[in-house]
Design a protein around this motif. Structure first.
Motif, PDB file in Angstrom:
ATOM      1  N   ALA A 167       2.312 -97.966   3.606  1.00  0.00           N
ATOM      2  CA  ALA A 167       3.162 -98.020   4.795  1.00  0.00           C
ATOM      3  C   ALA A 167       4.525 -97.397   4.529  1.00  0.00           C
ATOM      4  CB  ALA A 167       3.325 -99.469   5.258  1.00  0.00           C
ATOM      5  N   GLY A 168       4.933 -97.362   3.268  1.00  0.00           N
ATOM      6  CA  GLY A 168       6.228 -96.779   2.925  1.00  0.00           C
ATOM      7  C   GLY A 168       6.203 -95.281   2.756  1.00  0.00           C
ATOM      8  N   ASP A 171       4.860 -89.746   7.056  1.00  0.00           N
ATOM      9  CA  ASP A 171       3.656 -89.402   7.819  1.00  0.00           C
ATOM     10  C   ASP A 171       2.855 -88.315   7.105  1.00  0.00           C
ATOM     11  OD1 ASP A 171       4.174 -91.254   9.794  1.00  0.00           O
ATOM     12  OD2 ASP A 171       5.210 -89.820  11.104  1.00  0.00           O
ATOM     13  N   GLU A 202      -0.172 -98.786  10.024  1.00  0.00           N
ATOM     14  CA  GLU A 202       0.885 -98.677  11.037  1.00  0.00           C
ATOM     15  C   GLU A 202       1.408-100.067  11.409  1.00  0.00           C
ATOM     16  OE1 GLU A 202       2.332 -96.049  11.936  1.00  0.00           O
ATOM     17  OE2 GLU A 202       0.962 -94.538  11.118  1.00  0.00           O
ATOM     18  N   ARG A 205       3.691-101.230   8.720  1.00  0.00           N
ATOM     19  CA  ARG A 205       4.991-100.558   8.871  1.00  0.00           C
ATOM     20  C   ARG A 205       5.876-101.293   9.852  1.00  0.00           C
ATOM     21  NH1 ARG A 205       4.126 -94.018   9.618  1.00  0.00           N
ATOM     22  NH2 ARG A 205       4.232 -93.430   7.396  1.00  0.00           N
ATOM     23  N   GLU A 206       5.303-101.686  10.964  1.00  0.00           N
ATOM     24  CA  GLU A 206       6.080-102.321  12.027  1.00  0.00           C
ATOM     25  C   GLU A 206       6.560-103.710  11.634  1.00  0.00           C
ATOM     26  OE1 GLU A 206       3.780-102.317  15.579  1.00  0.00           O
ATOM     27  OE2 GLU A 206       3.661-100.116  15.718  1.00  0.00           O
ATOM     28  N   THR A 234      10.563 -97.204  -0.055  1.00  0.00           N
ATOM     29  CA  THR A 234       9.742 -98.213  -0.704  1.00  0.00           C
ATOM     30  C   THR A 234       9.335 -97.684  -2.071  1.00  0.00           C
ATOM     31  OG1 THR A 234       8.873 -99.105   1.384  1.00  0.00           O
ATOM     32  CG2 THR A 234       7.580 -99.506  -0.612  1.00  0.00           C
TER      33      THR A 234
END
Length: 283
Positions: A167-168, A171, A202, A205-206, A234
């Motif tokens: 997640a860190g 994209d 995702e 991440r949120e 991260t």
């Protein structure tokens, strides 16, 4: 006479979450083969014949034999009859990293404190291509299951630590991770659909944390949060885990998330005083 120009060389490394980059011009193939052979030994393959090693690492038997002869001469590999195995000297390689990076001084006290409060186990991991590597661990657990010992390597997609680290990524790095990804289910609950996994990353991440239940092995429920550098990147992840059936994801989130985040923040602040360790895990 020392060539000072040779000391200032930038070497391309494998990108986090992705595949290896192009080999640099001075890449030593023989050294790479030897390291690959050392890495081929694991819990499922503690000893192997020459042909088994060659097949596992993808080298010809002759090439594997030359590397094995060198590793045996150096004391890292031994042989019993026709089967090869690692020797204790191999532990000096990992212990050199452990103590030079001051992991025992920086990370272990925080893990012991977490386990002292909650019991169970706690780990710190970093991302290496598509795997998470455990660089610190403390536990009071005694069950037989996937071992989260220092140096253990597991698919990032199947661990709470790994999902936080994924997640860190940017994209673009995450796209590289998923490019050609094939997930081998480790349990009947392993999330093996890349589309479903991407959606889960995702979500991590949120919300800023990840929970997993029986993804890596049956009996493991875990909660992880990121450890971030001053610039917000991260650079590692911290988790707490317990036995599935005794704790669930909701329990861990409700009871341990605030303390886990506070510990991750303390570790991040401590890393600023240990530039060597910060450089190692933040690169």
């Amino acid at each position: 006479m020392i060539d000072r120009a040779s000391e200032n060389v930038e070497i391309s490394a494998a990108k986090p979450g992705g595949s290896k980059s192009a080999k640099p011009e001075e890449f030593v193939e023989a050294l790479a083969k030897g390291i690959s052979i050392l890495e081929s030994f694991d819990a499922a393959n503690p000893e192997m014949t020459l042909s088994e090693i060659a097949r596992k690492v993808g080298y010809s038997p002759a090439a594997a034999r030359r590397s094995l002869i060198t590793l045996m001469a150096l004391g890292y590999v031994g042989q019993t009859n026709k089967r090869f195995h690692l020797r204790p000297k191999i532990m000096t390689l990992s212990s050199g990293f452990y103590y030079s990076a001051q992991i025992d001084e920086v990370l272990q006290p925080n893990l012991r404190e977490l386990v002292g409060k909650f019991g169970d186990a706690s780990s710190v991991g970093t991302l290496d291509q598509r795997d998470v590597i455990y660089i610190a661990h403390y536990s009071v657990q005694r069950a037989r299951r996937a071992a989260a010992v220092v140096g253990a390597r597991y698919p990032a997609c199947a661990t709470s630590l790994g999902r936080v680290l994924l997640a860190g990524l940017s994209d673009a790095e995450l796209d590289q991770y998923f490019d050609g990804l094939v997930i081998e289910p480790l349990t009947s609950k392993t999330m093996a659909d890349p589309i479903q996994l991407r959606a889960e990353i995702e979500r991590v991440r949120e919300q800023g944390y990840s929970t997993t239940v029986d993804q890596l092995d049956y009996g493991i429920t875990a909660l992880a949060v990121p450890i971030r550098a001053l610039d917000g990147r991260t650079i590692a992840a911290l988790n707490t885990s317990g036995y599935s059936g005794m704790v669930d994801a909701e329990f861990l989130t409700a009871n341990r998330l605030p303390e886990l985040r506070a510990t991750a923040s303390r570790i991040a602040n401590a890393l600023t005083r240990y530039p060597m360790l910060l450089s190692i895990i933040g690169s």
